[in-house]
Design a protein around this motif. Structure first.
Motif, mmCIF file in Angstrom:
data_model
loop_
_atom_site.group_PDB
_atom_site.id
_atom_site.type_symbol
_atom_site.label_atom_id
_atom_site.label_comp_id
_atom_site.label_asym_id
_atom_site.label_seq_id
_atom_site.Cartn_x
_atom_site.Cartn_y
_atom_site.Cartn_z
ATOM 1 N N TRP A 191 0.841 -1.206 0.000
ATOM 2 C CA TRP A 191 0.000 0.000 0.000
ATOM 3 C C TRP A 191 0.876 1.256 0.000
ATOM 4 N N LEU A 192 1.915 1.260 0.837
ATOM 5 C CA LEU A 192 2.831 2.398 0.874
ATOM 6 C C LEU A 192 3.634 2.509 -0.422
ATOM 7 N N ARG A 193 3.963 1.371 -1.030
ATOM 8 C CA ARG A 193 4.714 1.415 -2.293
ATOM 9 C C ARG A 193 3.899 2.106 -3.385
ATOM 10 N N TRP A 194 2.608 1.782 -3.478
ATOM 11 C CA TRP A 194 1.752 2.461 -4.456
ATOM 12 C C TRP A 194 1.645 3.952 -4.128
ATOM 13 N N LEU A 195 1.577 4.278 -2.843
ATOM 14 C CA LEU A 195 1.492 5.678 -2.435
ATOM 15 C C LEU A 195 2.755 6.428 -2.847
ATOM 16 N N ARG A 196 3.911 5.800 -2.658
ATOM 17 C CA ARG A 196 5.180 6.427 -3.034
ATOM 18 C C ARG A 196 5.280 6.590 -4.548
ATOM 19 N N LEU A 197 4.800 5.600 -5.292
ATOM 20 C CA LEU A 197 4.792 5.719 -6.749
ATOM 21 C C LEU A 197 3.933 6.900 -7.192
ATOM 22 N N GLN A 198 2.747 7.024 -6.600
ATOM 23 C CA GLN A 198 1.883 8.148 -6.954
ATOM 24 C C GLN A 198 2.579 9.481 -6.696
ATOM 25 N N ARG A 199 3.198 9.601 -5.524
ATOM 26 C CA ARG A 199 3.840 10.870 -5.173
ATOM 27 C C ARG A 199 4.987 11.184 -6.122
ATOM 28 N N ALA A 200 5.845 10.202 -6.375
ATOM 29 C CA ALA A 200 7.008 10.439 -7.230
ATOM 30 C C ALA A 200 6.594 10.823 -8.647
ATOM 31 N N LEU A 201 5.649 10.094 -9.214
ATOM 32 C CA LEU A 201 5.268 10.336 -10.604
ATOM 33 C C LEU A 201 4.500 11.642 -10.758
ATOM 34 N N ARG A 202 3.705 11.993 -9.768
ATOM 35 C CA ARG A 202 2.990 13.266 -9.848
ATOM 36 C C ARG A 202 3.937 14.447 -9.695
ATOM 37 N N LEU A 203 4.963 14.300 -8.852
ATOM 38 C CA LEU A 203 5.973 15.354 -8.746
ATOM 39 C C LEU A 203 6.737 15.491 -10.059
ATOM 40 N N ALA A 204 7.093 14.353 -10.655
ATOM 41 C CA ALA A 204 7.804 14.395 -11.935
ATOM 42 C C ALA A 204 6.938 15.035 -13.017
ATOM 43 N N ALA A 205 5.628 14.817 -12.940
ATOM 44 C CA ALA A 205 4.717 15.394 -13.934
ATOM 45 C C ALA A 205 4.620 16.913 -13.811
ATOM 46 N N THR A 206 5.001 17.464 -12.643
ATOM 47 C CA THR A 206 4.980 18.923 -12.463
ATOM 48 C C THR A 206 6.289 19.568 -12.888
ATOM 49 N N GLY A 207 7.258 18.766 -13.341
ATOM 50 C CA GLY A 207 8.513 19.327 -13.815
ATOM 51 C C GLY A 207 9.717 19.031 -12.944
#
Length: 247
Positions: A191-207
């Motif tokens: 569950w935490l791994r999916w949460l970390r993936l979401q955070r990392a990829l959304r940050l990358a999507a902001t530049g």
């Protein structure tokens, strides 16, 4: 051939709608459901190619998703979730062919947002319903676990050990693990791994750079994030980031 479409990433599952591109042989931790929108979908397993209106691909099955000229929909479900365990039961040979009638039903029920409840009709159509958590008499303990589940996505650190979170909820580690899995459908670690993936990829999507995004989400470095994304989805983080940014 590049990927074109949009992706949604949530806790325990992800979806993609569009046209697939190049991907190398891979096996991901999640089960993968592929449904054609404008024709058949195809995979290559070992030396065999399989084409059908839809396919369910098991966890850890090495395959290549064949590029498509038409649109398709993909659903990734973590195999450790309640939904994943039930889908696995129908995928004992490594994959399962879905006929045109089943795919028509699935297309009508496909989740349109990142609300986990949106998966229920889709999984029910596959005859793999997600069992709701059993009722517990300890409502105070449930409330404390629910408060943690709601708060964790907003915390800076996403690598807290289960024992620390159990202590925060004033529960034993085993009791906390039982209530957490019943509430979220996943053990704490995935569950935490999916949460970390979401955070990392959304940050990358902001530049943000991949390295900055990886560190902010608790990955050791960009290489660690890249390995995790490829293990789950079979594509590079940059490809997935571009698909998330098109939402």
């Amino acid at each position: 051939m590049s990927w074109h479409g949009r992706a949604i990433l949530a806790n325990g599952w992800a979806t993609f709608e569009g046209r697939t591109g190049d991907n190398r042989p891979h096996a991901h931790h999640a089960l993968q459901l592929a449904v054609g929108m404008d024709g058949e979908v195809g995979i290559r397993i070992a030396d065999d190619e399989v084409r059908a209106p839809g396919l369910l691909i098991g966890a850890d099955v090495v395959h290549v998703l064949l590029p498509t000229a038409g649109r398709l929909r993909l659903l990734f479900v973590d195999r450790e979730s309640q939904a994943g365990r039930r889908l696995s039961a129908g995928c004992r040979r490594g994959f399962r062919v879905l006929d045109a009638r089943t795919c028509a039903i699935l297309r009508a029920l496909w989740p349109a947002d990142d609300n986990p409840d949106a998966l229920q009709p889709l999984l029910s159509a596959l005859a793999c319903p997600v069992c709701p958590p059993r009722a517990h008499s300890d409502s105070a303990a449930l409330a404390r676990v629910r408060a943690l589940v709601d708060a964790l996505p907003h915390r800076e650190r996403l690598d807290l050990p289960q024992a620390a979170l159990a202590a925060e909820a004033a529960l034993s580690p085993s009791r906390f693990a039982h209530l957490f899995r019943g509430m979220t459908g996943l053990p704490l670690r995935p569950w935490l791994r999916w949460l970390r993936l979401q955070r990392a990829l959304r940050l990358a999507a902001t530049g943000r750079s991949l390295t900055e995004a990886a560190h902010a989400a608790g990955f050791a470095d960009a290489a660690h994030l890249t390995r995790t994304v490829r293990r789950h989805f079979g594509i590079a983080p940059s490809t997935l980031v571009s698909l998330l940014a098109r939402r």
